[in-house]
Design a protein around this motif. Sequence first.
Motif, mmCIF file in Angstrom:
data_model
loop_
_atom_site.group_PDB
_atom_site.id
_atom_site.type_symbol
_atom_site.label_atom_id
_atom_site.label_comp_id
_atom_site.label_asym_id
_atom_site.label_seq_id
_atom_site.Cartn_x
_atom_site.Cartn_y
_atom_site.Cartn_z
ATOM 1 N N LYS A 19 0.914 -1.217 0.034
ATOM 2 C CA LYS A 19 0.079 -0.177 -0.130
ATOM 3 C C LYS A 19 0.770 1.205 0.140
ATOM 4 O O LYS A 19 1.746 1.554 0.821
ATOM 5 N N LEU A 20 0.882 1.980 -0.894
ATOM 6 C CA LEU A 20 1.416 3.426 -1.043
ATOM 7 C C LEU A 20 0.502 4.388 -0.540
ATOM 8 O O LEU A 20 -0.686 4.620 -0.804
ATOM 9 N N SER A 21 1.150 5.332 -0.052
ATOM 10 C CA SER A 21 0.502 6.518 0.488
ATOM 11 C C SER A 21 1.154 7.856 -0.186
ATOM 12 O O SER A 21 2.276 7.865 -0.404
ATOM 13 N N CYS A 22 0.320 9.074 -0.373
ATOM 14 C CA CYS A 22 0.837 10.114 -0.738
ATOM 15 C C CYS A 22 0.369 11.331 -0.160
ATOM 16 O O CYS A 22 -1.072 11.576 -0.026
ATOM 17 N N ALA A 23 1.126 11.721 0.758
ATOM 18 C CA ALA A 23 0.669 13.058 1.616
ATOM 19 C C ALA A 23 0.839 14.298 0.879
ATOM 20 O O ALA A 23 1.907 14.557 0.277
ATOM 21 N N ALA A 24 -0.123 15.089 0.830
ATOM 22 C CA ALA A 24 -0.116 16.381 0.028
ATOM 23 C C ALA A 24 -0.238 17.604 1.419
ATOM 24 O O ALA A 24 -0.885 17.330 2.130
ATOM 25 N N SER A 25 0.409 18.614 0.989
ATOM 26 C CA SER A 25 0.477 19.940 1.779
ATOM 27 C C SER A 25 -0.637 20.552 1.128
ATOM 28 O O SER A 25 -1.089 20.521 0.081
ATOM 29 N N GLY A 26 -0.842 21.709 1.998
ATOM 30 C CA GLY A 26 -2.116 22.759 1.456
ATOM 31 C C GLY A 26 -3.230 22.418 2.275
ATOM 32 O O GLY A 26 -3.583 21.347 2.664
ATOM 33 N N ARG A 27 -4.115 23.595 1.731
ATOM 34 C CA ARG A 27 -5.485 23.502 2.304
ATOM 35 C C ARG A 27 -6.809 23.151 1.534
ATOM 36 O O ARG A 27 -7.414 22.909 1.896
ATOM 37 N N THR A 28 -6.424 23.014 0.424
ATOM 38 C CA THR A 28 -7.475 22.763 -0.836
ATOM 39 C C THR A 28 -7.173 21.418 -1.414
ATOM 40 O O THR A 28 -7.399 21.072 -2.597
ATOM 41 N N PHE A 29 -6.863 20.328 -0.618
ATOM 42 C CA PHE A 29 -6.495 19.005 -1.094
ATOM 43 C C PHE A 29 -7.625 18.350 -1.702
ATOM 44 O O PHE A 29 -7.369 17.726 -2.774
ATOM 45 N N SER A 30 -8.681 18.495 -1.020
ATOM 46 C CA SER A 30 -10.108 18.173 -1.896
ATOM 47 C C SER A 30 -10.369 18.594 -3.057
ATOM 48 O O SER A 30 -11.309 18.097 -3.662
ATOM 49 N N SER A 31 -9.942 19.791 -3.499
ATOM 50 C CA SER A 31 -10.180 20.282 -4.724
ATOM 51 C C SER A 31 -9.519 19.715 -6.076
ATOM 52 O O SER A 31 -9.762 20.052 -7.191
ATOM 53 N N TYR A 32 -8.351 18.842 -5.639
ATOM 54 C CA TYR A 32 -7.603 18.239 -6.558
ATOM 55 C C TYR A 32 -8.061 16.975 -7.064
ATOM 56 O O TYR A 32 -8.455 15.966 -6.143
ATOM 57 N N ILE A 33 -7.996 16.596 -8.287
ATOM 58 C CA ILE A 33 -8.009 15.237 -8.707
ATOM 59 C C ILE A 33 -6.693 14.624 -8.403
ATOM 60 O O ILE A 33 -5.691 15.167 -8.911
ATOM 61 N N MET A 34 -6.754 13.497 -8.094
ATOM 62 C CA MET A 34 -5.162 12.870 -7.748
ATOM 63 C C MET A 34 -5.042 11.542 -8.651
ATOM 64 O O MET A 34 -5.955 10.918 -8.898
ATOM 65 N N GLY A 35 -3.932 11.490 -9.217
ATOM 66 C CA GLY A 35 -3.522 10.415 -10.039
ATOM 67 C C GLY A 35 -2.307 9.674 -9.499
ATOM 68 O O GLY A 35 -1.601 10.262 -8.795
ATOM 69 N N TRP A 36 -2.448 8.414 -9.842
ATOM 70 C CA TRP A 36 -0.917 7.669 -9.588
ATOM 71 C C TRP A 36 -0.694 7.135 -11.014
ATOM 72 O O TRP A 36 -1.322 6.528 -11.939
ATOM 73 N N PHE A 37 0.526 7.358 -11.205
ATOM 74 C CA PHE A 37 1.495 6.929 -12.152
ATOM 75 C C PHE A 37 2.636 6.145 -12.008
ATOM 76 O O PHE A 37 3.019 5.973 -10.881
ATOM 77 N N ARG A 38 3.216 5.369 -12.997
ATOM 78 C CA ARG A 38 4.365 4.425 -12.862
ATOM 79 C C ARG A 38 5.246 4.574 -13.864
ATOM 80 O O ARG A 38 4.879 4.739 -14.981
ATOM 81 N N GLN A 39 6.588 4.364 -13.584
ATOM 82 C CA GLN A 39 7.536 4.663 -14.671
ATOM 83 C C GLN A 39 8.509 3.306 -14.421
ATOM 84 O O GLN A 39 9.202 3.307 -13.538
ATOM 85 N N ASN A 106 -5.766 10.368 -17.785
ATOM 86 C CA ASN A 106 -4.667 9.147 -17.986
ATOM 87 C C ASN A 106 -3.637 10.030 -18.699
ATOM 88 O O ASN A 106 -2.882 9.266 -19.093
ATOM 89 N N LYS A 107 -3.396 11.316 -18.776
ATOM 90 C CA LYS A 107 -2.576 11.680 -19.434
ATOM 91 C C LYS A 107 -1.174 12.556 -18.278
ATOM 92 O O LYS A 107 -1.889 13.251 -17.454
ATOM 93 N N VAL A 108 -0.141 12.408 -18.688
ATOM 94 C CA VAL A 108 0.881 12.954 -17.759
ATOM 95 C C VAL A 108 0.836 14.479 -17.790
ATOM 96 O O VAL A 108 0.618 15.125 -16.806
ATOM 97 N N SER A 109 0.360 14.967 -18.895
ATOM 98 C CA SER A 109 0.298 16.505 -19.113
ATOM 99 C C SER A 109 -0.840 16.857 -18.394
ATOM 100 O O SER A 109 -0.895 18.226 -18.361
ATOM 101 N N SER A 110 -1.604 16.424 -18.123
ATOM 102 C CA SER A 110 -2.964 16.973 -17.355
ATOM 103 C C SER A 110 -2.723 17.050 -15.982
ATOM 104 O O SER A 110 -3.551 17.847 -15.103
ATOM 105 N N TYR A 111 -1.435 16.855 -15.322
ATOM 106 C CA TYR A 111 -1.262 16.789 -13.970
ATOM 107 C C TYR A 111 -0.223 18.060 -13.771
ATOM 108 O O TYR A 111 0.747 18.037 -14.316
#
Length: 124
Positions: A19-39, A106-111
């Motif tokens: 299980k991976l976790s990603c912790a975000a800073s900032g007060r507006t986290f709920s306004s972001y669409i979050m994605g996971w990518f891999r390389q 699903n596009k890297v450029s969207s993030y």
Amino acid sequence: QVQLVESGGGLVQAGDSLKLSCAASGRTFSSYIMGWFRQAPGKEREFAGSIIGSGGRPYYADSVKGRFTISRDNAKNTVYLQMNSLKPEDTAVYYCAANERGGPLNKVSSYDYWGQGTQVTVSS
């Protein structure tokens, strides 16, 4: 602006879970669409999945559908990637990313913002 820090990567055997976790800073986290990518080494960064701000139904790449689950806890400013039935081909650096302006999820450029990545290695 948001800063992202992934954790939870490691070395596991085929069939294991992680299980991976990603912790975000900032007060507006709920306004972001979050994605996971891999390389993977020598390959382009590829989409694994995403989840909208309210935590609605996630969207997955076919390669991980049925094995990976994305969730988020907006109270903790954290998004998760539960990975089950891991395969050697899942070996990669995993990145979380934040999207504040929409576009193809699903596009890297969207993030707009990216974490530093966490290594996941699956041995056979």
